[in-house]
Design an enzyme around this catalytic site. Structure first.
Site, short mmCIF file in Angstrom:
data_model
loop_
_atom_site.label_atom_id
_atom_site.label_comp_id
_atom_site.label_asym_id
_atom_site.label_seq_id
_atom_site.Cartn_x
_atom_site.Cartn_y
_atom_site.Cartn_z
N GLU A 131 0.83 -1.20 0.00
CA GLU A 131 0.00 0.00 0.00
C GLU A 131 0.87 1.25 0.00
O GLU A 131 2.09 1.18 0.22
CB GLU A 131 -0.93 -0.03 1.22
CG GLU A 131 -1.93 -1.17 1.13
CD GLU A 131 -2.89 -1.23 2.31
OE1 GLU A 131 -2.70 -0.51 3.32
OE2 GLU A 131 -3.85 -2.01 2.23
N ASN A 132 0.21 2.39 -0.27
CA ASN A 132 0.91 3.66 -0.37
C ASN A 132 0.04 4.74 0.25
O ASN A 132 -1.19 4.68 0.14
CB ASN A 132 1.18 3.97 -1.85
CG ASN A 132 2.14 5.12 -2.04
OD1 ASN A 132 1.80 6.27 -1.84
ND2 ASN A 132 3.36 4.79 -2.42
N TYR A 141 -3.19 6.46 -1.88
CA TYR A 141 -3.85 5.15 -1.98
C TYR A 141 -3.82 4.48 -3.35
O TYR A 141 -3.53 3.29 -3.44
CB TYR A 141 -5.30 5.27 -1.50
CG TYR A 141 -5.48 5.36 0.00
CD1 TYR A 141 -4.39 5.55 0.85
CD2 TYR A 141 -6.75 5.26 0.56
CE1 TYR A 141 -4.56 5.66 2.22
CE2 TYR A 141 -6.93 5.35 1.94
CZ TYR A 141 -5.84 5.56 2.76
OH TYR A 141 -6.02 5.66 4.11
N GLU A 195 -1.16 -10.10 -6.04
CA GLU A 195 -1.12 -10.84 -7.31
C GLU A 195 -0.32 -10.07 -8.36
O GLU A 195 0.44 -10.64 -9.13
CB GLU A 195 -2.54 -11.08 -7.83
CG GLU A 195 -3.41 -11.90 -6.90
CD GLU A 195 -4.23 -11.03 -5.94
OE1 GLU A 195 -3.70 -10.04 -5.40
OE2 GLU A 195 -5.41 -11.37 -5.74
N CYS A 218 -6.99 -7.78 -10.72
CA CYS A 218 -6.03 -8.89 -10.72
C CYS A 218 -6.55 -10.07 -11.53
O CYS A 218 -5.76 -10.81 -12.12
CB CYS A 218 -5.69 -9.31 -9.29
SG CYS A 218 -4.58 -8.11 -8.51
ZN ZN Z 1 -5.94 -7.10 -6.99
#
Ligand code: ZN
Length: 132
Positions: free
Chosen positions: A45-46, A49, A56, A90
């Site tokens: 995370e950052n 956001y 994945e 993903c």
């Molecule tokens: Zn994902």
């Protein structure tokens, strides 16, 4: 140890390294390639956001960086009572490198909770074959 158990062990191990200070939702993912290699990734995370990356996606990045392009199986690990499956983005990322019958195992730390094919998670999908 069978391959699913190896994938699970790899995903559980990498889940511990997840950088999830905002959601506190740590995810580990492991990919088995057609050549038998395993690549793992965790979510990162950052503070900004949208710049965060899914487990994945990072596993796929490690796979491609190693010169592998064919996914044979995917296993994810997350915590919580609600079954965790790959997000929509993903599913599409996996579609780029996997046939529709590739198994995707949704797991927790204790083991596999549910098994899907890519086609079950991403029906009527768009993929590389559309562009040939
Ligand atoms: Zn994902």
């Amino acid at each position: 140890m069978d391959r699913i158990a190896e994938l699970h062990a790899a995903a559980v191990a990498v889940q511990q390294n997840a950088h999830a200070p905002y959601s506190h939702y740590k995810v580990g993912a492991a990919i088995l390639t057609s050549t038998g290699k395993i690549f793992a990734g965790c979510n990162v995370e950052n503070a900004a956001y949208p710049q965060g990356a899914c487990a994945e996606a990072n596993a796929i990045g490690a796979m491609v960086s190693a010169g592998e392009l064919k996914i044979a199986a995917v296993l994810t690990v997350c915590d919580g009572d609600v079954l965790g499956t790959c997000c929509g983005g993903c599913r599409q990322r996996i579609r780029e490198f996997a046939e529709l019958d590739v198994p995707i195992y949704a797991s927790d730390r204790n083991g596999v909770r549910a098994t899907f094919t890519l086609e079950e998670l991403l029906p009527y999908s768009f993929g590389p074959d559309h562009l040939h």
